[in-house]
Design an enzyme around this catalytic site. Structure first.
Site, mmCIF file in Angstrom:
data_model
loop_
_atom_site.group_PDB
_atom_site.id
_atom_site.type_symbol
_atom_site.label_atom_id
_atom_site.label_comp_id
_atom_site.label_asym_id
_atom_site.label_seq_id
_atom_site.Cartn_x
_atom_site.Cartn_y
_atom_site.Cartn_z
ATOM 1 N N GLY A 10 57.362 29.455 81.578
ATOM 2 C CA GLY A 10 57.019 30.723 80.948
ATOM 3 C C GLY A 10 56.726 30.566 79.463
ATOM 4 O O GLY A 10 56.754 29.455 78.910
ATOM 5 N N GLN A 11 56.473 31.688 78.806
ATOM 6 C CA GLN A 11 56.025 31.655 77.416
ATOM 7 C C GLN A 11 57.109 31.193 76.460
ATOM 8 O O GLN A 11 56.912 30.254 75.677
ATOM 9 C CB GLN A 11 55.506 33.038 77.016
ATOM 10 C CG GLN A 11 54.269 33.448 77.796
ATOM 11 C CD GLN A 11 53.776 34.843 77.408
ATOM 12 O OE1 GLN A 11 52.613 35.026 77.125
ATOM 13 N NE2 GLN A 11 54.656 35.814 77.421
ATOM 14 N N ASP A 35 67.040 28.313 90.724
ATOM 15 C CA ASP A 35 66.318 29.497 91.175
ATOM 16 C C ASP A 35 67.151 30.753 90.930
ATOM 17 O O ASP A 35 68.166 30.983 91.585
ATOM 18 C CB ASP A 35 66.001 29.345 92.661
ATOM 19 C CG ASP A 35 65.073 30.438 93.183
ATOM 20 O OD1 ASP A 35 64.861 31.434 92.463
ATOM 21 O OD2 ASP A 35 64.569 30.288 94.306
ATOM 22 N N ALA A 59 63.120 34.995 83.676
ATOM 23 C CA ALA A 59 63.338 36.395 84.034
ATOM 24 C C ALA A 59 62.254 36.861 84.995
ATOM 25 O O ALA A 59 61.202 36.225 85.121
ATOM 26 C CB ALA A 59 63.327 37.278 82.782
ATOM 27 N N TYR A 60 62.523 37.966 85.636
ATOM 28 C CA TYR A 60 61.508 38.691 86.409
ATOM 29 C C TYR A 60 60.822 39.623 85.416
ATOM 30 O O TYR A 60 61.459 40.522 84.852
ATOM 31 C CB TYR A 60 62.172 39.474 87.533
ATOM 32 C CG TYR A 60 61.213 40.242 88.417
ATOM 33 C CD1 TYR A 60 60.959 39.818 89.719
ATOM 34 C CD2 TYR A 60 60.563 41.397 87.975
ATOM 35 C CE1 TYR A 60 60.092 40.515 90.548
ATOM 36 C CE2 TYR A 60 59.685 42.086 88.779
ATOM 37 C CZ TYR A 60 59.459 41.646 90.071
ATOM 38 O OH TYR A 60 58.585 42.336 90.883
ATOM 39 N N THR A 100 64.963 42.976 76.154
ATOM 40 C CA THR A 100 63.669 43.623 75.964
ATOM 41 C C THR A 100 63.811 45.018 75.377
ATOM 42 O O THR A 100 64.839 45.691 75.570
ATOM 43 C CB THR A 100 62.943 43.729 77.325
ATOM 44 O OG1 THR A 100 61.755 44.515 77.185
ATOM 45 C CG2 THR A 100 63.814 44.382 78.379
ATOM 46 N N ASP A 101 62.765 45.465 74.701
ATOM 47 C CA ASP A 101 62.698 46.841 74.214
ATOM 48 C C ASP A 101 62.664 47.852 75.356
ATOM 49 O O ASP A 101 62.916 49.046 75.144
ATOM 50 C CB ASP A 101 61.460 47.028 73.348
ATOM 51 C CG ASP A 101 60.168 46.726 74.096
ATOM 52 O OD1 ASP A 101 59.959 45.552 74.455
ATOM 53 O OD2 ASP A 101 59.379 47.661 74.332
ATOM 54 N N TYR A 124 62.287 47.563 85.820
ATOM 55 C CA TYR A 124 62.375 46.355 84.997
ATOM 56 C C TYR A 124 63.377 46.556 83.873
ATOM 57 O O TYR A 124 64.275 45.718 83.658
ATOM 58 C CB TYR A 124 61.002 46.008 84.436
ATOM 59 C CG TYR A 124 61.044 44.977 83.336
ATOM 60 C CD1 TYR A 124 61.372 43.652 83.612
ATOM 61 C CD2 TYR A 124 60.776 45.327 82.008
ATOM 62 C CE1 TYR A 124 61.424 42.697 82.601
ATOM 63 C CE2 TYR A 124 60.823 44.383 80.999
ATOM 64 C CZ TYR A 124 61.149 43.072 81.296
ATOM 65 O OH TYR A 124 61.210 42.138 80.296
ATOM 66 N N LYS A 128 67.037 44.570 83.313
ATOM 67 C CA LYS A 128 67.357 43.800 82.113
ATOM 68 C C LYS A 128 68.611 44.356 81.431
ATOM 69 O O LYS A 128 69.448 43.584 80.946
ATOM 70 C CB LYS A 128 66.173 43.815 81.148
ATOM 71 C CG LYS A 128 64.958 43.022 81.629
ATOM 72 C CD LYS A 128 65.252 41.551 81.774
ATOM 73 C CE LYS A 128 65.429 40.856 80.448
ATOM 74 N NZ LYS A 128 65.691 39.398 80.607
#
Length: 298
Positions: A10-11, A35, A59-60, A100-101, A124, A128
């Site tokens: 991922g990023q 996993d 993360a998803y 996350t925001d 989502y 989180k």
């Protein structure tokens, strides 16, 4: 020092990996080896790895698909962080996790503080938030870095989408009533590395002093429309040619999506500066660096 780093495909994980290499022994398992959709297996995996520090960007993140895949989103974003944090608490291993925001409802115009009351609008965001709470309840030494509008020159993200669409269409219609700080995976990763001590012996002391949530985004604010406009203008100034002639600002209700997004994604950076001594770049500065990297590939 041995660091377990998840999500390197991922990023954020991908940006962290080269920064951490050379500082520590990095264990970066593939998805099938660690996993997060199988939380019951993670304690055994951690027993085998025996990390001194866990950094978990995995993360998803499929925001709209999560509305139809609630169980999977919660397994990856809540149950697995709980399992990791419980293991970490039992062994005194610090954990860096990412939030996350989207845990906020996006009301008002004031930047959200770390202790602001969450009220997620989407599955989502709910998943989180459940992960954040699970980590705190587990009692592990932890830093939860709350990010927003994350992108990079690689991978699937808003930057790459705008570049593709600008090459295909003469007009783009982009939401202008959602406000936040576009934040590069590299800016996040640079800050996380700056938070870490050089020695495993100093890990516990460092995390005891700083444990909790910290907002970690670039400075400043813009809309998605402003971000898209800056992307196109920035690449054009670097010689890129696009079909697009007009970028039209629209309201969120003119671009329907399954999951509702917060209108106000501003995050207060006071704690990042005062507790960690980190001043992030502006979103424009970070974008310039990412466009330089992207231009070299197109």
């Amino acid at each position: 020092m041995k660091i377990l780093l998840t999500g390197t495909a991922g990023q954020v994980g991908g940006a962290l990996l080269p920064l951490l290499q050379g500082r520590a022994d990095i264990v970066a398992p593939e998805l099938e080896e660690f996993d997060l959709s199988r939380p019951d297996e993670l304690a055994g995996k951690l027993d085998s790895i025996k990390p001194d520090l866990i950094i978990n960007p995995a993360a998803y993140t499929a925001v709209d698909r999560a509305e139809d895949e609630r169980e999977l989103a919660f397994r990856i974003n809540a149950e697995s962080p709980r399992a990791i944090a419980q293991w970490a608490a039992r062994r005194g291993v610090p954990l860096v996790h990412f939030s996350t925001d989207y845990v906020f409802d996006g009301s008002g115009e004031s930047p959200w503080r770390e202790d602001s009351t969450p009220a997620p609008l989407s599955v989502y965001g709910q998943s989180k938030l459940a992960g954040d709470k699970a980590i705190a309840e587990a009692g592990a030494l932890h830093v939860i870095a709350r990010t927003s509008w994350v992108y990079a020159a690689t991978g699937a993200n808003f930057l790459k989408t705008i570049v593709r669409l600008a090459g295909e269409r003469e007009q783009l219609r982009i939401v202008a009533d959602q406000i936040g700080a576009p934040t590069t995976a590299n800016a996040i990763s640079q800050a996380v590395v700056a938070m870490l001590p050089r020695s495993a012996d100093d890990l516990r002391k460092t995390f005891e002093q700083r444990s909790g949530v910290v907002n970690l985004v670039c400075a400043g604010e813009t809309s998605w429309h402003g971000f898209a406009t800056a992307i196109v203008a920035g690449l054009q100034s670097r010689g890129a040619k696009f079909a697009v002639k007009e970028i039209v600002p629209i309201r969120s209700d003119e671009f329907p999506v399954k999951a509702k997004r917060p209108s106000n994604s501003r995050l207060d950076l006071t704690r990042l500066r005062e507790r960690f001594g980190i001043t992030p770049p502006s979103w424009q500065q970070a974008l310039d660096r990412e466009l330089d990297a992207l231009k070299a590939t197109i």
